[in-house]
Design a protein around this motif. Structure first.
Motif, PDB file in Angstrom:
ATOM      1  N   SER A 168       0.853  -1.195   0.000  1.00  0.00           N
ATOM      2  CA  SER A 168       0.000   0.000   0.000  1.00  0.00           C
ATOM      3  C   SER A 168       0.883   1.237   0.000  1.00  0.00           C
ATOM      4  O   SER A 168       2.056   1.176   0.388  1.00  0.00           O
ATOM      5  CB  SER A 168      -0.908   0.029   1.236  1.00  0.00           C
ATOM      6  N   ASN A 177      -2.843  -5.527  -9.028  1.00  0.00           N
ATOM      7  CA  ASN A 177      -2.934  -4.098  -8.740  1.00  0.00           C
ATOM      8  C   ASN A 177      -1.717  -3.376  -9.295  1.00  0.00           C
ATOM      9  O   ASN A 177      -0.900  -2.839  -8.550  1.00  0.00           O
ATOM     10  CB  ASN A 177      -3.040  -3.845  -7.232  1.00  0.00           C
ATOM     11  N   ILE A 229      -0.491   0.197  -8.171  1.00  0.00           N
ATOM     12  CA  ILE A 229       0.152   0.495  -6.896  1.00  0.00           C
ATOM     13  C   ILE A 229       1.345   1.430  -7.072  1.00  0.00           C
ATOM     14  O   ILE A 229       1.658   2.221  -6.185  1.00  0.00           O
ATOM     15  CB  ILE A 229       0.575  -0.799  -6.163  1.00  0.00           C
TER      16      ILE A 229
END
Length: 346
Positions: free
Chosen positions: A213, A238, A241
């Motif tokens: 994250s 993802n 990111i």
């Protein structure tokens, strides 16, 4: 709270465009994925691990891993093996083929790699580590980097000794995964060893392990003092990111998640690149794991629904079927049309 942007480090003559790096992952960071992550904000990308044994380079897998056609520089090629002269020869040959940076793998925990005294298994033999580093650095005129773990096991946390050895040998950047080999990918990464290494050597240090994250990336950079973060599994499903981390470091604010339209466009682009790169048969097969990671990252679906969706997608056998499925899946009302076709997860 505003986060200062850390200056992006340089590796030899090459300066990273930002301090967020795509980690090398065998079977994941192929040319289509590298290009996608670079487009979505990665400041540096590393290719899949290539065996140092040139006699194995004729295989289709090795040929694809060594294909950097059309990629912008610098082209970073990671090599793995346990023989210093063979690694040096592999480095020279890859430079002849266009590699602009050579990365040595001493971090892979896979049994098939460690059983050949390569990857993180090398950390058990520090004299061999030193021989490999000095021999490979002397063999090529391009920068040589190194990826390691904190050690072989909890009782042999020798990452700092190896890091000092690397700097003395002429290694120009060091990536450290905050786990020892026996942990593989279990438990939590620790960053104290990375912080100690960074404080004791002068070359750039990249912090790797559990960077999933923007907030975690900023915390790890601050805690370790590392020059960049290296993202691996956090990019699976993802690829945004990288731009999310870059934005957070620059602005101190969370970037809005990609819209359904953007997700559908990016996933479609990725699948088209996979089909073109691998051919339709293998491309369809390779696409399944990437779409599976996208499904797992979709918070709308329960674990049971995710399993059902992956089963549906894995049963598709042509690019056309895959594109049609994505058009239905990546939409605000995806659940109704998808589960109406006989899924037992509705």
């Amino acid at each position: 709270m505003t986060h200062a942007v850390l200056p992006a480090p340089a590796v030899g003559p090459y300066r990273l465009s930002n301090p967020v790096i795509l980690a090398p992952m065998a079977g994941v960071t192929d040319r289509p994925f590298r290009q996608l992550c670079r487009r979505l904000g990665a400041g540096w990308v590393v290719g899949e691990m290539v065996t140092a044994d040139p006699s194995l380079w004729h295989t289709r897998k090795s040929q694809l891993r060594m294909d950097h056609t059309g990629e912008p520089g610098p082209r970073v090629v990671q090599i793995a093996g346990g023989d210093a002269e063979m690694l040096a020869q592999a480095a020279r040959l890859n430079v002849e083929l266009g590699a602009e940076v050579i990365d040595i793998n001493m971090g892979c925990p896979a049994k098939k790699v460690c059983n050949k005294a390569a990857g993180s298994a090398l950390l058990r033999d520090e004299p061999l580590v030193n021989e490999i580093l000095t021999t490979v650095v002397a063999a090529v005129d391009v920068p040589v980097t190194l990826k390691i773990r904190t050690g072989w096991c909890a009782d042999s946390n020798n990452g700092l000794r190896v890091a000092k050895m690397a700097e003395a040998a002429g290694i120009q950047a060091l990536a450290v995964h905050g786990r020892h080999r026996q942990q593989r990918y279990t438990g939590n990464a620790e960053y104290d060893t990375i912080a100690e290494i960074k404080s004791r050597i002068g070359i750039p240090v990249f912090a790797n392990g559990d960077i999933d994250s923007p907030e975690k990336a900023a915390w790890v950079l601050g805690y370790t003092g590392a020059d960049a973060v290296m993202v691996g599994r956090g990019a699976q499903g993802n690829p945004w990111i990288f731009q999310q981390i870059r934005h957070y470091l620059a602005e101190g604010q969370t970037l809005a998640p990609p819209s359904f339209a953007e997700r559908r466009a990016v996933l479609g682009e990725h699948l088209a690149a996979l089909h073109a790169f691998y051919g339709q048969t293998m491309g369809v097969r390779i696409a399944r794991k990437h779409v599976g990671w996208h499904i797992e990252s979709d918070a709308r679906f329960t674990a049971e629904q995710q399993r059902a969706l992956k089963q549906q997608f894995n049963a598709l056998t042509s690019p056309a079927e895959q594109f049609e499925w994505i058009d239905r899946a990546i939409s605000p009302d995806a659940q109704a049309p998808l589960f109406a076709k006989g899924s037992n997860a509705a």
